[in-house]
Motif scaffolding. Sequence first.
Motif, mmCIF file in Angstrom:
data_model
loop_
_atom_site.group_PDB
_atom_site.id
_atom_site.type_symbol
_atom_site.label_atom_id
_atom_site.label_comp_id
_atom_site.label_asym_id
_atom_site.label_seq_id
_atom_site.Cartn_x
_atom_site.Cartn_y
_atom_site.Cartn_z
ATOM 1 N N GLY A 473 0.582 -1.196 0.013
ATOM 2 C CA GLY A 473 0.245 -0.115 0.128
ATOM 3 C C GLY A 473 0.884 1.242 -0.059
ATOM 4 N N LEU A 474 2.114 1.376 -0.346
ATOM 5 C CA LEU A 474 2.882 2.448 -0.265
ATOM 6 C C LEU A 474 2.664 3.278 -1.567
ATOM 7 C CD1 LEU A 474 6.418 0.805 0.837
ATOM 8 C CD2 LEU A 474 4.510 2.168 2.154
ATOM 9 N N LEU A 475 3.123 4.548 -1.412
ATOM 10 C CA LEU A 475 3.066 5.412 -2.538
ATOM 11 C C LEU A 475 4.318 5.355 -3.609
ATOM 12 C CD1 LEU A 475 1.977 8.507 -0.579
ATOM 13 C CD2 LEU A 475 0.285 6.961 -1.686
ATOM 14 N N LEU A 476 3.811 5.858 -4.690
ATOM 15 C CA LEU A 476 4.966 6.014 -5.985
ATOM 16 C C LEU A 476 6.077 6.437 -5.089
ATOM 17 C CD1 LEU A 476 3.225 6.871 -9.160
ATOM 18 C CD2 LEU A 476 4.567 4.752 -8.780
ATOM 19 N N PRO A 477 7.338 6.224 -5.365
ATOM 20 C CA PRO A 477 8.451 6.746 -4.929
ATOM 21 C C PRO A 477 8.644 8.189 -5.684
ATOM 22 C CG PRO A 477 9.171 5.081 -6.407
ATOM 23 C CD PRO A 477 7.689 4.947 -6.291
ATOM 24 N N LEU A 478 9.391 9.250 -5.090
ATOM 25 C CA LEU A 478 9.685 10.382 -5.772
ATOM 26 C C LEU A 478 10.620 10.184 -6.821
ATOM 27 C CD1 LEU A 478 9.469 13.454 -5.651
ATOM 28 C CD2 LEU A 478 11.774 13.590 -4.500
ATOM 29 N N LEU A 479 9.945 10.585 -8.262
ATOM 30 C CA LEU A 479 10.625 10.406 -9.656
ATOM 31 C C LEU A 479 10.816 11.815 -10.254
ATOM 32 C CD1 LEU A 479 7.910 7.928 -10.783
ATOM 33 C CD2 LEU A 479 10.093 7.508 -10.191
ATOM 34 N N VAL A 480 12.008 11.868 -10.603
ATOM 35 C CA VAL A 480 12.400 12.794 -11.669
ATOM 36 C C VAL A 480 12.724 12.314 -12.949
ATOM 37 C CG1 VAL A 480 14.316 14.499 -11.870
ATOM 38 C CG2 VAL A 480 13.536 13.937 -9.717
#
Length: 634
Positions: A473-480
């Motif tokens: 249930g984790l969120l998407l990781p921070l993406l650049v």
Amino acid sequence: MRKNTVIILANFFLVIALLFLSFSPVQAQTEVLEESTAVTAVVIDRIAPSTPILISPADESKLRSGYIEFVWQESTDNWLMDHYILVVNGSTKFDNIPLTASEITDYKLTYDSSTGYYRLTMKTNRLDDGSYTWKIIAQDYHANQASSVTWDFTVDTKAPSFIITKIEEQTVEIVAGTIETLPTEAIVLEANEPLLSGTGEANSSVELTVSHQGEILEKQTFTIGSNGTWSVTLGTLPRDQVITLDFLIIDPIGNINLLNDLPLILYTPIIVISLPSGFPLPTAAPAGPPIIQIPILPPLEYLPPTIRQVPKQIVYYVRNYSSTVSTQVASLIEKLWMISVLLALLALPITKLLTLLATYRPYLSADLMKQLLWFIGWWQEQPPAGIVLDKKSQTPVSQSLVIISGQTCQQQSKRWVLLTNQAGIFAQIQLPDGQYRISVQHPKFFFPTLTQRPAHLDQNRFYTGAMIEVKNGLLLPLLVIPVEQLEKQRFQRFYALKRQYLELPSLSMPMAVMALVITVTFPTSINVLSALTYLALLGRKYYLVRRKNCQFLTVLFDKTPLSGVVVAAQPAASQQTEMLKQTSLNGSLDCYLKPGEYGLQVIDFKHQLTEGDRKTQTEFKADTLSNYVPLVLG
């Protein structure tokens, strides 16, 4: 003896004869009485014929001849048809019209047995111009009648009227079909592309031919208005030459009228300069005072024809319709000003939303609709999930489609479409557990970048399309996400203007000032309510930002500020990114954070952290920071 016998026989036959004569009348009377007891029944016909059906002239038709051909479909009767009656304008026009073809002085009647059509063509007593009604009455042998419906028609045999009342500012009265009204000399025009106007039969078409010595210079077709007025602007005419105008007028029925050989002339204006006496002149100079004539051409004639015609059409329109139009426009403006603030404040976001919907219609979904509303400021601010940057300049790429596709743990295929805002940021969404891949679409950029990922950045900080696993249930990781610009395309300026328009803020101080000015000028209840609502939303926007502590950060490299560096702040006890911004040209940014501990991430494509600050997260307390926090990269 013999004699007696004869007498006896004679008497016998006499008696028989008397008996026969006395019996015969009784028997005849009896027979008559017996025959008189027979009854004969007589049936009376009260059934009308079938209704005749009208064919021509059709209802509301217009005819060019007064000798009308009436066509109807025959009637049938249960006993026997007798004749027809033609009624025009409520009166009997022709009575006792037979059932078979015939021809008399007043009309000719034909009958088509295959269609059952009667055609009655008038030969005398033509109908005058005007409006008429007609119907057919069918009558059977016993005088029973059946009437058709009543239809209208109009007879118009006259040529359409057409009058020229003005040529430029000159008042004239030139009537088509009346040669006496044509001028004997050419009418002198004051300027090129003259405006002609006048009156005529409504809805008639006019063919105008402009010619010079048999050579056609111009042809135009226009229609006389429903109010019986018309205007036409001629093209650029040759100067110092007589030109002729020919008008062919055709009304809606087909009647024709002509107005030919209307002469016009346009002289070239000249400047006359008188020379002083004694000025040397050619020997062939004419007698008289020495002068110089310089022809000049009005500057307006150098403009394109479409532009030159606009003022003339406006003048004509105002001249003919100013009173009616001004009243209607004033009424409309008065109604619009009652809600002018609402219209002004909604114009920008609504047009932006419509533009976005038209652009991204193939990808439209509930999630994308939220993104569009977030983009124009009509949806609450969403936590950031990542940012899309131009690889070369490290500037944000707004209005990019971020497409997330993959399979959940239950092997269900899923797809989400997000939109980057003005800062190139796309919002965080909760994904079910599974494996997903992200792609980016933009008309001026392509993904993934062809540049190799820098060694100091992991796959999330320089995302090129790798599979991302989401679990627990984790969120998407921070993406650049870096993208590379395509080669120069057509309409680049159009895309730039469209992008700048869409990035205009829907809530801004200039819009608030405009709303207040309009409200003070037109203080209607709707305007006041709209202005107050807008001010409340604007105040809420700044309050939500300012209620967080403001910190100023500066990113340096060898004591030189770095611009375009991505800085992300994440609460220590949360996976969700609280702030995602880029540094300005002077390497600084202002961040609004609630008091607490955060992990700070600094991401740059070209520079890596120093050996001592290699860790990607630095914990700090926002409420204990000074206003100037240097983050040294090297």
